[in-house]
Scaffold this motif. Structure first.
Motif, short mmCIF file in Angstrom:
data_model
loop_
_atom_site.label_atom_id
_atom_site.label_comp_id
_atom_site.label_asym_id
_atom_site.label_seq_id
_atom_site.Cartn_x
_atom_site.Cartn_y
_atom_site.Cartn_z
N ASN A 77 -13.17 6.73 -8.78
CA ASN A 77 -12.78 7.56 -9.93
C ASN A 77 -12.28 8.97 -9.87
O ASN A 77 -11.48 9.37 -10.87
CB ASN A 77 -13.77 7.22 -11.11
CG ASN A 77 -13.32 7.40 -12.49
OD1 ASN A 77 -12.24 7.35 -12.92
ND2 ASN A 77 -14.39 7.99 -13.26
N TRP A 78 -12.96 9.65 -8.90
CA TRP A 78 -12.59 10.89 -8.78
C TRP A 78 -11.78 11.13 -7.54
O TRP A 78 -11.44 12.65 -7.30
CB TRP A 78 -13.78 11.72 -8.81
CG TRP A 78 -14.51 11.88 -10.29
CD1 TRP A 78 -15.18 10.97 -10.95
CD2 TRP A 78 -13.89 12.80 -11.42
NE1 TRP A 78 -15.20 11.49 -12.25
CE2 TRP A 78 -14.63 12.49 -12.55
CE3 TRP A 78 -12.99 13.92 -11.14
CZ2 TRP A 78 -14.30 13.24 -13.69
CZ3 TRP A 78 -12.81 14.63 -12.48
CH2 TRP A 78 -13.53 14.63 -13.74
N GLY B 25 -4.80 7.08 -1.57
CA GLY B 25 -6.13 7.27 -2.26
C GLY B 25 -6.20 6.51 -3.74
O GLY B 25 -7.40 6.08 -4.02
N GLU B 26 -5.14 6.42 -4.21
CA GLU B 26 -5.15 5.72 -5.55
C GLU B 26 -5.78 4.05 -5.25
O GLU B 26 -6.06 3.25 -6.21
CB GLU B 26 -3.78 5.61 -6.20
CG GLU B 26 -3.37 6.99 -6.82
CD GLU B 26 -2.03 6.99 -7.49
OE1 GLU B 26 -1.74 8.18 -7.73
OE2 GLU B 26 -1.40 6.11 -7.10
N TRP B 27 -5.46 3.65 -4.05
CA TRP B 27 -5.85 2.25 -3.67
C TRP B 27 -7.45 1.99 -3.60
O TRP B 27 -7.80 0.79 -3.83
CB TRP B 27 -5.24 1.84 -2.40
CG TRP B 27 -3.81 1.19 -2.52
CD1 TRP B 27 -2.65 1.73 -2.23
CD2 TRP B 27 -3.54 -0.02 -2.73
NE1 TRP B 27 -1.69 0.90 -2.25
CE2 TRP B 27 -2.15 -0.22 -2.82
CE3 TRP B 27 -4.24 -1.18 -3.44
CZ2 TRP B 27 -1.52 -1.45 -3.13
CZ3 TRP B 27 -3.66 -2.50 -3.62
CH2 TRP B 27 -2.16 -2.47 -3.63
N ALA B 39 -8.79 0.63 6.12
CA ALA B 39 -7.57 0.96 6.71
C ALA B 39 -6.75 2.12 5.85
O ALA B 39 -6.35 2.86 6.14
CB ALA B 39 -6.77 -0.11 7.09
N LEU B 40 -6.63 1.66 4.63
CA LEU B 40 -5.86 2.31 3.56
C LEU B 40 -6.44 3.72 3.53
O LEU B 40 -5.77 5.02 3.43
CB LEU B 40 -5.57 1.93 2.23
CG LEU B 40 -4.70 0.68 2.36
CD1 LEU B 40 -4.67 -0.10 0.89
CD2 LEU B 40 -3.27 0.83 2.89
N ALA B 41 -7.76 3.68 3.31
CA ALA B 41 -8.63 5.15 3.20
C ALA B 41 -8.47 5.73 4.40
O ALA B 41 -8.17 7.17 4.48
CB ALA B 41 -9.81 5.01 2.67
N GLN B 81 6.77 7.78 -4.29
CA GLN B 81 6.78 6.56 -5.08
C GLN B 81 5.49 5.85 -5.34
O GLN B 81 4.70 5.87 -4.68
CB GLN B 81 8.03 5.58 -4.34
CG GLN B 81 9.35 6.15 -4.17
CD GLN B 81 9.83 6.59 -5.61
OE1 GLN B 81 10.10 5.96 -6.51
NE2 GLN B 81 10.28 8.04 -5.49
N PRO B 82 5.33 5.51 -6.46
CA PRO B 82 4.27 4.88 -7.01
C PRO B 82 3.98 3.45 -5.90
O PRO B 82 4.90 2.92 -5.72
CB PRO B 82 4.39 4.05 -8.40
CG PRO B 82 5.81 4.97 -9.05
CD PRO B 82 6.39 5.36 -7.93
#
Lengths: 350, 239
Positions: A77-78, B25-27, B39-41, B81-82
């Protein structure tokens, strides 16, 4: 089978004899298992174990794995709002580690004859639980520090003794998990320290976070010993090494001087050193709140589970694609190997 | 702020890495499978590490990340891009990591000021590109639904890819040759994934090079508002 049946079987013959043999074999296995546990030896996946021991471990390890996965949410969340690039990197690494811990733990559970899919299904349908702590919201940046210090601190207090748990795969997973958790805990403490020593607003933010996370952290050790249904058996099997109340006391004794060093107070007017016991006395936990959160009525229960289900559902087409691709690829590879084989064979003939 | 040539280049490359890292990071907590959470992180962290080195070459990393406004950012429009669905994220990764690998491999082989960073980063980026390629193959050559989604994604992001090859002052590369190599590499992956190689324009939402001039797409301002809010609320504080 009862002893009577077994006794009869000894004298009367074939079908009964096998019953007796099964019972005797069962008792022998049980004795070997009990002796191994008594001698502090590790039980391994191929060893015989009582069904109740297996079921209890699956429940505990699954709940532990689920906690890692759900526990990513309050901190994630952060990630997008972390106030410096250094803190952002630390937080991303931590959330990544949690996913990794979830993976170790699902693997450990799978050695007991279940599957990750089955366990996730139980999580998503609410048939298996995760730690009550993750049903509290992260309202400010300082919550990230408070989680690192208190929540990870409580988790470590719980998990270090699990490194000596009687079930080998779980104990080994705990060794790896604890190393990383200790690192996170130090980073959380350091983040809080920076806030506590920062501006007035930052200090207030840190104190507010500690005020909100202290009691839920104490609840992480589970119900008091006289209300804990699993404790006695888990201790007899050496899955658990200490009771909930023992571990909770240990945590309080460690946390109080750390709070002093941080320059922050703990929200408990009854907290004081007891010279006689050699421990800190502390106030009564609100067990109504604990049971309420456990039943699904905490501030974020609904949100956490919905989010998890949503990620799983949104990802279904991706997992299906990966499976379909693997299937095609397996066929291709099979053909390629056959061709190669034929080719070599041909060469040999030539 | 008057920029020396190489400071401008460090900012451009640093902003690319910073912004894409933020998007990835939004994932966190939303990935389709646990292995992808990791993997994404992991990729996001590599990129953030690169961003911190590059922004530090241009000034104070936090000042640059948190106190510039939208018009002062120099990142490619592609990276802002989102996330869209997983196919969009993977298409964006494929396009960008292929570019970054070609660029860093070149920079690593020289002796310019970016060589030490590029030498380290090119190893990370090789992993990112492999990850994106593998997923492009799985999604393209997976189910009908995944192929359809991947085709939509590669098509939708295609128009942002020309911008990557606008010459960047301070970076000594044969941009045309790099573009040719990129088209070959990406085209090859898309064909192997049974996807249609897009043929539309590659000039971006404005003109090619717009992001590098601080002209961004609309979602970017909102992304920055979220990223910068806390830092800006406590002027002068350290964290």
């Amino acid at each position: 089978m009862t002893a009577v049946t077994a006794g009869t079987a000894e004298t009367t013959g074939a079908p009964g004899v096998s019953d007796a043999a099964v019972a005797a074999e069962q008792a022998a296995y049980e004795a070997v298992f009990d002796a191994a546990v008594a001698a502090d030896e590790r039980i391994e996946p191929r060893d015989w174990m009582p069904e109740a021991y297996r079921a209890s471990l699956v429940r505990q390890i699954a709940q532990h794995a689920h906690s890692e996965i759900i526990g990513m949410q309050p901190e994630a969340n952060w990630i997008t709002r972390a106030p410096s690039l250094r803190r952002k990197a630390i937080l991303m690494a931590k959330v990544q580690d949690e996913a990794g811990h979830g993976l170790y733990l699902y693997s450990a559970a799978e050695t007991l004859g279940t599957s990750r899919d089955e366990l996730l299904d139980k999580l998503h349908s609410g048939r298996q639980k995760y730690s009550s702590i993750f049903n509290y919201p992260t309202l400010t940046w300082a919550d990230v520090g408070a989680i690192g210090w208190l929540v990870d601190g409580a988790a470590i207090t719980n998990q270090v003794p699990l490194c000596r748990c009687s079930y080998g795969p779980y104990a080994r997973a705990m060794v790896r998990v604890c190393k990383e958790e200790s690192f996170h805990q130090r980073q959380g403490y350091e983040a809080l320290l920076a806030l506590s020593r920062g501006t007035e607003a930052q200090h207030a933010m840190a104190q507010d976070a500690v005020d909100r996370w202290w009691w839920p952290s104490l609840m992480m050790f589970g119900p008091p010993d006289d209300e804990s249904t699993h404790t006695a058996q888990a201790m007899a099997w050496k899955i658990k090494r200490h009771s909930n109340d023992e571990l909770r006391q240990r945590f309080v004794d460690i946390a109080v001087p750390q709070a002093e060093a941080l320059g922050l107070t703990l929200p408990d007017p009854d907290l004081r050193w007891n010279e006689e016991r050699g421990h800190y006395d502390f106030g009564a936990i609100d067990w109504d709140e604990f049971w309420d959160v456990l039943k699904g009525n905490g501030p974020c229960n609904e949100q956490r589970l919905s989010r998890r289900r949503q990620a799983h559902e949104d990802g279904a087409w991706v997992r299906e694609a990966a499976a379909a691709h693997a299937q095609k690829h397996r066929v291709d590879k099979h053909h390629a190997e056959q061709h190669q084989h034929t080719g070599k064979h041909g060469e040999a003939q030539a | 702020m008057t920029l020396t040539v190489n400071t401008a280049a460090a900012l451009a490359l640093g902003d690319d890495a910073l912004v894409l890292s933020h998007r990835l990071g939004e994932w966190a907590g939303h990935a389709p499978v646990l292995e992808e959470e990791v993997a994404l992180a992991n990729i996001a962290l590599d990129l953030l590490g690169q961003a911190r080195v590059l922004l530090s070459m241009a000034g104070d990393e936090d000042e640059l990340a948190y106190l510039r406004e939208e018009r002062a950012f120099r990142n490619l429009q592609l990276v802002e891009q989102p996330n869209g669905d997983f196919a969009h994220t993977i298409a964006r990764q494929l396009y960008f990591s292929t570019y970054q690998r070609l660029l860093y491999a070149h920079l690593a082989s020289g002796d310019g000021e970016f060589a030490p960073l590029a030498a380290k980063a090119v190893k990370e980026v090789a992993y990112h590109q492999d990850h994106a390629e593998q997923w492009t193959l799985r999604l393209g050559d997976g189910t009908d639904e995944s192929r359809a989604r991947m085709n939509v994604a590669v098509q939708a992001l295609w128009r942002f890819t020309g911008e990557m090859f606008q010459p960047l002052d301070g970076v000594d590369v044969d941009w045309d040759a790099m573009q040719t190599a990129w088209l070959e590499s990406v085209g090859d992956v898309l064909r192997r994934a049974t996807l249609t190689v897009p043929e539309g324009p590659r000039t971006g939402a404005w003109t090619a090079g717009a992001g590098r001039q601080g002209l961004h797409t609309e979602s970017f301002g909102r992304m920055l508002a979220e990223m910068q809010h806390l830092h800006r609320s406590h002027p002068g504080a350290s964290w």
